[in-house]
Design an enzyme around this catalytic site. Structure first.
Site, PDB file in Angstrom:
ATOM      1  N   LEU A  39      43.851  51.629  39.142  1.00 48.34           N
ATOM      2  CA  LEU A  39      43.585  50.233  39.506  1.00 48.34           C
ATOM      3  C   LEU A  39      44.351  49.890  40.775  1.00 48.34           C
ATOM      4  CD1 LEU A  39      43.715  47.987  36.287  1.00 48.34           C
ATOM      5  CD2 LEU A  39      41.808  48.231  37.872  1.00 48.34           C
ATOM      6  N   ASP A  40      43.727  49.135  41.666  1.00 45.89           N
ATOM      7  CA  ASP A  40      44.412  48.664  42.860  1.00 45.89           C
ATOM      8  C   ASP A  40      45.576  47.757  42.466  1.00 45.89           C
ATOM      9  OD1 ASP A  40      42.644  49.968  44.547  1.00 45.89           O
ATOM     10  OD2 ASP A  40      41.306  48.234  44.728  1.00 45.89           O
ATOM     11  N   PRO A  41      46.623  47.684  43.292  1.00 39.82           N
ATOM     12  CA  PRO A  41      47.765  46.811  42.963  1.00 39.82           C
ATOM     13  C   PRO A  41      47.365  45.357  42.699  1.00 39.82           C
ATOM     14  CG  PRO A  41      48.351  48.300  44.743  1.00 39.82           C
ATOM     15  CD  PRO A  41      46.879  48.500  44.498  1.00 39.82           C
TER      16      PRO A  41
END
Length: 294
Positions: A39-41
């Site tokens: 997952l992206d930050p």
């Protein structure tokens, strides 16, 4: 054992998936920790974490995912979300929900998608985000992905209207790219304003734990990992009699004539999960022995 199985983690905002793994590793005092589906930050939500020997089961988890996304129209950014620099910004107050609905139909089914230039995809052995940060321009390969369903949840009008959607999709789908491409079709520009992953690899947001929840359960002595085979229910199962189960757990191939798909969950007669097997030419071959028996 406490250290075997899965953790259905609700990833916090501004944490990388690697940050989460490192934190879980420290909290559980466990070396073998891995995750499924980066997952992206800036995204939150379901991040499946494998503990101990369950890390070897990550490759067998189901690939489908679901998201709740907020798309802001009228804005384009370098990263296709609000974490990047604004490229263009133009008010589009006249945009209607009817136009949105028509445009969204183009994103359902199998579609061709160009991932964001700031992504973890590798080109010639280098991550795209590393190349983008260096200012290097590369051709991002087109990918075929599948979007099963897009449902509109909310629509907020204004100079820079926002759309909330629920998206069910296959592995490798970039929601940022959908936001960007929707804006391109509407000729307004578009970017991802917020993203929550509601389902991933057989886990859902309702049953997830935050890192705070995990710490509290560990302090109270109540934490229990998700059973290692709980996320593998999409695979068919077979049960082996005692002698065959013992031989299979020792790495031996077992004659097996039942008509089942190639990859299966393997159990003994007491319904104990033994691992993952592959059926080939009427022989059940051990692929991953999770719980050996003597």
């Amino acid at each position: 054992m406490l250290s075997q199985g899965f953790l259905n983690l609700n990833k916090p905002f501004d944490w990388t998936s690697h940050d989460c793994v490192a934190r879980v590793r420290k909290l559980l005092r466990l070396k073998r920790v891995g995750h499924a589906g980066t997952l992206d930050p800036a995204a939150t939500g379901v991040l499946p974490i494998a503990l101990g020997k369950a890390t070897r089961l990550l490759q067998y988890l189901p690939e489908n995912k679901a998201y709740i996304a907020t798309i802001r129209l009228g804005v384009r950014t370098t990263t296709d979300d609000l974490q990047g620099e604004i490229i263009t910004s133009q008010a589009c107050a006249g945009l209607s929900l009817a136009e949105i609905k028509t445009a969204l139909t183009q994103f359902e089914g199998k579609i061709e998608q160009i991932p964001p230039i700031y992504s973890a995809i590798q080109v010639d052995g280098k991550r795209l985000y590393d190349l983008a940060r260096k200012g290097e321009i590369v051709e991002v390969p087109v990918r075929t992905v599948e979007v099963f369903r897009i449902d509109i949840l909310d629509w907020r009008e204004g100079d820079f209207p926002e759309l909330d959607v629920a998206i069910a999709c296959g592995s490798g789908t970039y929601i940022r790219a959908i936001a960007r491409d929707l804006g391109a079709i509407l000729e307004t520009g578009g970017t991802l304003a917020a993203l929550i992953r509601s389902e991933s690899s057989g886990f859902n947001l309702t049953d997830s734990l935050t890192l705070t929840d995990l710490e509290a359960q560990l302090q109270a002595g109540t934490f229990q990992p998700v059973c290692p085979d709980a996320a593998l229910q999409h695979l068919p199962s077979v049960a082996l009699p005692v002698i065959s189960a013992q031989k299979w757990c020792q790495g031996q191939r077992i004659s097996f004539t039942f008509d089942v798909p190639e990859i299966v969950r393997v159990y003994d007669e007491e319904n104990r999960f033994l691992g993952i097997g592959q059926l080939q030419d009427e022989v059940l071959i051990p692929q991953m022995v999770f719980e050996p028996i003597s």
